[in-house]
Design a protein around this motif. Structure first.
Motif, PDB file in Angstrom:
ATOM      1  N   ALA A 206       0.837  -1.209   0.000  1.00  0.00           N
ATOM      2  CA  ALA A 206       0.000   0.000   0.000  1.00  0.00           C
ATOM      3  C   ALA A 206       0.868   1.255   0.000  1.00  0.00           C
ATOM      4  CB  ALA A 206      -0.920  -0.012   1.220  1.00  0.00           C
ATOM      5  N   MET A 207       1.935   1.224   0.799  1.00  0.00           N
ATOM      6  CA  MET A 207       2.801   2.410   0.899  1.00  0.00           C
ATOM      7  C   MET A 207       3.676   2.579  -0.340  1.00  0.00           C
ATOM      8  SD  MET A 207       3.802   2.562   4.955  1.00  0.00           S
ATOM      9  CE  MET A 207       4.555   0.938   4.961  1.00  0.00           C
ATOM     10  N   ASP A 208       3.917   1.477  -1.049  1.00  0.00           N
ATOM     11  CA  ASP A 208       4.647   1.587  -2.315  1.00  0.00           C
ATOM     12  C   ASP A 208       3.858   2.431  -3.322  1.00  0.00           C
ATOM     13  OD1 ASP A 208       6.927   0.219  -1.611  1.00  0.00           O
ATOM     14  OD2 ASP A 208       6.220  -1.725  -2.349  1.00  0.00           O
ATOM     15  N   VAL A 209       2.520   2.392  -3.215  1.00  0.00           N
ATOM     16  CA  VAL A 209       1.703   3.321  -4.006  1.00  0.00           C
ATOM     17  C   VAL A 209       1.833   4.712  -3.401  1.00  0.00           C
ATOM     18  CG1 VAL A 209      -0.638   3.928  -4.703  1.00  0.00           C
ATOM     19  CG2 VAL A 209       0.070   1.520  -4.686  1.00  0.00           C
ATOM     20  N   GLY A 210       1.572   4.799  -2.093  1.00  0.00           N
ATOM     21  CA  GLY A 210       1.728   6.074  -1.405  1.00  0.00           C
ATOM     22  C   GLY A 210       0.419   6.800  -1.184  1.00  0.00           C
ATOM     23  N   GLY A 211       0.465   7.753  -0.249  1.00  0.00           N
ATOM     24  CA  GLY A 211      -0.732   8.510   0.073  1.00  0.00           C
ATOM     25  C   GLY A 211      -1.475   7.980   1.287  1.00  0.00           C
ATOM     26  N   VAL A 212      -0.907   6.975   1.953  1.00  0.00           N
ATOM     27  CA  VAL A 212      -1.510   6.436   3.175  1.00  0.00           C
ATOM     28  C   VAL A 212      -1.130   7.362   4.333  1.00  0.00           C
ATOM     29  CG1 VAL A 212      -1.673   4.438   4.710  1.00  0.00           C
ATOM     30  CG2 VAL A 212      -1.209   4.095   2.262  1.00  0.00           C
ATOM     31  N   VAL A 213      -2.123   7.934   5.018  1.00  0.00           N
ATOM     32  CA  VAL A 213      -1.816   8.867   6.107  1.00  0.00           C
ATOM     33  C   VAL A 213      -1.912   8.217   7.482  1.00  0.00           C
ATOM     34  CG1 VAL A 213      -2.494  10.900   4.770  1.00  0.00           C
ATOM     35  CG2 VAL A 213      -4.195   9.749   6.218  1.00  0.00           C
ATOM     36  N   SER A 214      -2.705   7.142   7.598  1.00  0.00           N
ATOM     37  CA  SER A 214      -2.885   6.506   8.902  1.00  0.00           C
ATOM     38  C   SER A 214      -3.278   5.044   8.686  1.00  0.00           C
ATOM     39  CB  SER A 214      -3.985   7.235   9.689  1.00  0.00           C
ATOM     40  OG  SER A 214      -4.131   6.675  10.975  1.00  0.00           O
ATOM     41  N   ALA A 215      -2.959   4.207   9.673  1.00  0.00           N
ATOM     42  CA  ALA A 215      -3.384   2.810   9.622  1.00  0.00           C
ATOM     43  C   ALA A 215      -3.556   2.320  11.044  1.00  0.00           C
ATOM     44  CB  ALA A 215      -2.362   1.944   8.884  1.00  0.00           C
ATOM     45  N   LYS A 216      -4.475   1.396  11.215  1.00  0.00           N
ATOM     46  CA  LYS A 216      -4.734   0.840  12.551  1.00  0.00           C
ATOM     47  C   LYS A 216      -5.382  -0.521  12.377  1.00  0.00           C
ATOM     48  CE  LYS A 216      -6.461   2.335  17.035  1.00  0.00           C
ATOM     49  NZ  LYS A 216      -5.090   2.433  17.616  1.00  0.00           N
ATOM     50  N   ASP A 217      -4.933  -1.497  13.180  1.00  0.00           N
ATOM     51  CA  ASP A 217      -5.555  -2.811  13.055  1.00  0.00           C
ATOM     52  C   ASP A 217      -6.693  -2.941  14.064  1.00  0.00           C
ATOM     53  OD1 ASP A 217      -3.506  -2.806  14.996  1.00  0.00           O
ATOM     54  OD2 ASP A 217      -3.168  -4.962  14.816  1.00  0.00           O
ATOM     55  N   PRO A 218      -7.868  -3.312  13.587  1.00  0.00           N
ATOM     56  CA  PRO A 218      -9.058  -3.334  14.440  1.00  0.00           C
ATOM     57  C   PRO A 218      -9.119  -4.602  15.282  1.00  0.00           C
ATOM     58  CG  PRO A 218      -9.662  -3.828  12.172  1.00  0.00           C
ATOM     59  CD  PRO A 218      -8.169  -3.625  12.191  1.00  0.00           C
ATOM     60  N   THR A 219      -8.290  -4.671  16.324  1.00  0.00           N
ATOM     61  CA  THR A 219      -8.243  -5.857  17.183  1.00  0.00           C
ATOM     62  C   THR A 219      -9.269  -5.723  18.307  1.00  0.00           C
ATOM     63  OG1 THR A 219      -6.358  -4.864  18.323  1.00  0.00           O
ATOM     64  CG2 THR A 219      -5.854  -6.409  16.580  1.00  0.00           C
ATOM     65  N   ARG A 220      -8.831  -5.586  19.549  1.00  0.00           N
ATOM     66  CA  ARG A 220      -9.777  -5.518  20.664  1.00  0.00           C
ATOM     67  C   ARG A 220     -10.829  -4.424  20.430  1.00  0.00           C
ATOM     68  NH1 ARG A 220      -7.004  -5.569  26.615  1.00  0.00           N
ATOM     69  NH2 ARG A 220      -5.103  -5.069  25.501  1.00  0.00           N
ATOM     70  N   GLY A 221     -12.077  -4.768  20.557  1.00  0.00           N
ATOM     71  CA  GLY A 221     -13.136  -3.780  20.352  1.00  0.00           C
ATOM     72  C   GLY A 221     -13.547  -3.645  18.901  1.00  0.00           C
ATOM     73  N   GLY A 222     -12.812  -4.294  18.013  1.00  0.00           N
ATOM     74  CA  GLY A 222     -13.209  -4.397  16.621  1.00  0.00           C
ATOM     75  C   GLY A 222     -13.165  -3.104  15.828  1.00  0.00           C
ATOM     76  N   VAL A 223     -13.860  -3.135  14.700  1.00  0.00           N
ATOM     77  CA  VAL A 223     -13.902  -1.989  13.788  1.00  0.00           C
ATOM     78  C   VAL A 223     -14.548  -0.790  14.476  1.00  0.00           C
ATOM     79  CG1 VAL A 223     -14.964  -1.146  11.649  1.00  0.00           C
ATOM     80  CG2 VAL A 223     -13.835  -3.388  11.686  1.00  0.00           C
ATOM     81  N   ALA A 224     -15.562  -1.044  15.283  1.00  0.00           N
ATOM     82  CA  ALA A 224     -16.257   0.052  15.962  1.00  0.00           C
ATOM     83  C   ALA A 224     -15.291   0.827  16.854  1.00  0.00           C
ATOM     84  CB  ALA A 224     -17.418  -0.498  16.797  1.00  0.00           C
TER      85      ALA A 224
END
Lengths: 333, 333
Positions: A206-224
């Motif tokens: 994804a970063m090889d394309v570029g333009g990613v400003v933030s990332a987070k893995d939805p573990t405990r508590g999920g996507v919400a």
């Protein structure tokens, strides 16, 4: 108890002076340009459809580093083992840790093993720590962000701006619902499996394309929980569209049966990315090319028009997505 | 079970490609010039005379980094807590972790807390990881070693040469004997306390003099195990002199009462250093100037005249110091 703990722990032990410290409660800390993270794992049962505590630990630590935009360089693992633990099971968990580390291409450099008397732990716990550094992918990503007027250093939770597109790297709720179904005995007739997997290569793509400003893995508590944290820390609302959320039919079915919202349960092989709008389509394509990203989808955007996380529902309404109170499925990570 | 485990663990998960990897079983691993270590702690009871599980964890991790000659730069901590644990006790342990980290001057940058149901762990476990780098003290130490014809990079267990002087930074057996006495109810009438303490500053003081070729903290298995590992990995014998070994009277008394050799029990605030003979006196003085090093002593030397570890006894004989089989005092670290 969790909030209480967090307060107790933070009050006394935080002496952070790094770039991203304990107070930030981000995916990892950063000090001296080294990304550093630790995670204790207590999942029950130790083996479950699609994974086990070893694969979970390796994946979780790699993903916490990857969610900062860093490239992991090494892992450390500490096992606490209950005396009398089935040695075949232990062997399978070790094989699985090695396999997950190889899949990610990251060495487990150092480790510690303690054996405790019966009752000291339940089977075993696996705590993994990891270190990472800014790799070529992140450096390229920083440049592309800059071309689009964004100063992005690490992919912290505070980086969302109005209009950033939110992507998720695959189907939602697989890990939590798979474990709960398995525990409750509902899992046997479906092919429901945990998604636990290391995502460092997916993130680098994804970063090889570029333009990613933030990332987070939805573990405990999920996507919400994940989206609420991003919204809160970035001081911006988030709008998502229910019709775009990717779910496996088996997860939807089991969730209904169990009475649990799959947005609230942990995923262990998924990443939520925020991307500048001009690059979102291209990044989505790159994520989809990765085996763990084939079901990736664009699910919404950061928006100053709303407060918190708001979802346009299938039936045409809108509802607020609250972070879950407590953990709907305990001991899944 | 330990040997079995070590084999099982190493066979599958070692994918080391760093400078000092898992196979070396040294105090820490080194990759990309970052020293990296992890340690799980399960001591019972959680609080004991002179310390607690929090102080133990912070000290242990800092000492594993310091034993490589590196300067620690950050710690990470992962707590697994049994539901219903006394919150006042938890609070005291957190205060103690913070205090130990401040004493060492090292921030706890990142952490994780899991609460598990009753029986999931016994009270709590604390797993700490740490990272360190070559600091000015180590760079100076490397130069001084070179002046004496020794190429020393990290202070690994393999660096001993014939004639190197062995120092210990203080009295032997305090931690293990204090915990065992306390558990057995013999501790109340003495002031016997654990020695758990971070030794990074003590080590930096020693390296500021220079000529230190190796260091190792005699934790599990005690001084006997530590010296045997140094001898084995350096392919050289070690001669020590019983009359020079520093012991507290209370440790000797309690050891006799308990029938345990204090050379076999863990220390958590001691370091064994190997120094080129020309600098040994000066390094000993530097160690003694540190509050945790006031009882430091020169205890022997590396020697090609013997095999393994040989001790000249008080009564004029000689005996082989074997590494202990199993742990004479379980769950002390």
């Amino acid at each position: 108890m969790h909030t209480l703990l967090k307060k107790a722990v933070l009050r006394h032990i935080s002496t952070g002076k790094g770039e991203v410290g304990l107070e930030a409660l981000d995916d990892s800390a950063v000090i001296d340009d080294i990304v550093f993270t630790i995670d204790g794992h207590t999942v029950q049962p130790l083996e479950y459809p699609g994974g086990d505590i070893g694969r979970l630990a390796v994946s979780g630590t790699i993903n916490d580093i990857s969610a900062m935009g860093a490239s992991p360089i090494a892992l450390a693992s500490s096992l606490i083992i209950e005396e009398g633990l089935d040695l075949d099971l232990l062997d399978r968990v070790m094989v699985s840790m090695g396999k997950a580390a190889n899949e990610a291409g990251i060495p487990i450099m150092t480790g510690d093993t303690k054996v405790v008397e019966r009752g000291g732990v339940k089977g075993m716990t696996v705590t993994t720590a990891g270190i990472g550094r800014a790799g070529n992918a992140l450096l390229h990503n920083r440049n592309v962000c800059k071309e689009h007027g964004r100063e992005v250093h690490w992919l912290t939770d505070t980086n969302l701006h109005d209009g950033d597109i939110l992507l998720i790297s695959g189907t939602i709720g697989d890990h939590g619902i798979a474990i709960l179904s398995f525990r409750e005995g509902y899992g046997f007739e479906t092919d429901l499996e945990s998604d636990n997997a290391p995502l460092n290569k997916l993130m680098e793509g994804a970063m090889d394309v570029g333009g990613v400003v933030s990332a987070k893995d939805p573990t405990r508590g999920g996507v919400a929980n994940c989206l609420n944290e991003l919204a809160e820390k970035s001081h911006i609302g988030i709008e998502i569209d229910e019709t775009t959320l990717p779910f496996k039919d088996a997860v939807l079915g089991a969730s209904e049966l169990l009475g649990i919202d799959p947005l609230n349960v942990g995923n262990e092989g998924k990443m939520i990315l925020a991307v500048v709008p001009q690059k979102a389509g291209e990044v989505l394509e790159a994520v989809r090319r990765h085996p763990n990203g084939k079901d990736a989808a664009s699910i919404g955007k950061a928006s100053s028009r709303v407060k918190g996380v708001v979802m346009a529902t299938k039936v045409g309404g809108r509802r607020i997505v609250e972070p879950p109170i407590g953990d709907p499925v305990p001991r899944i990570c």
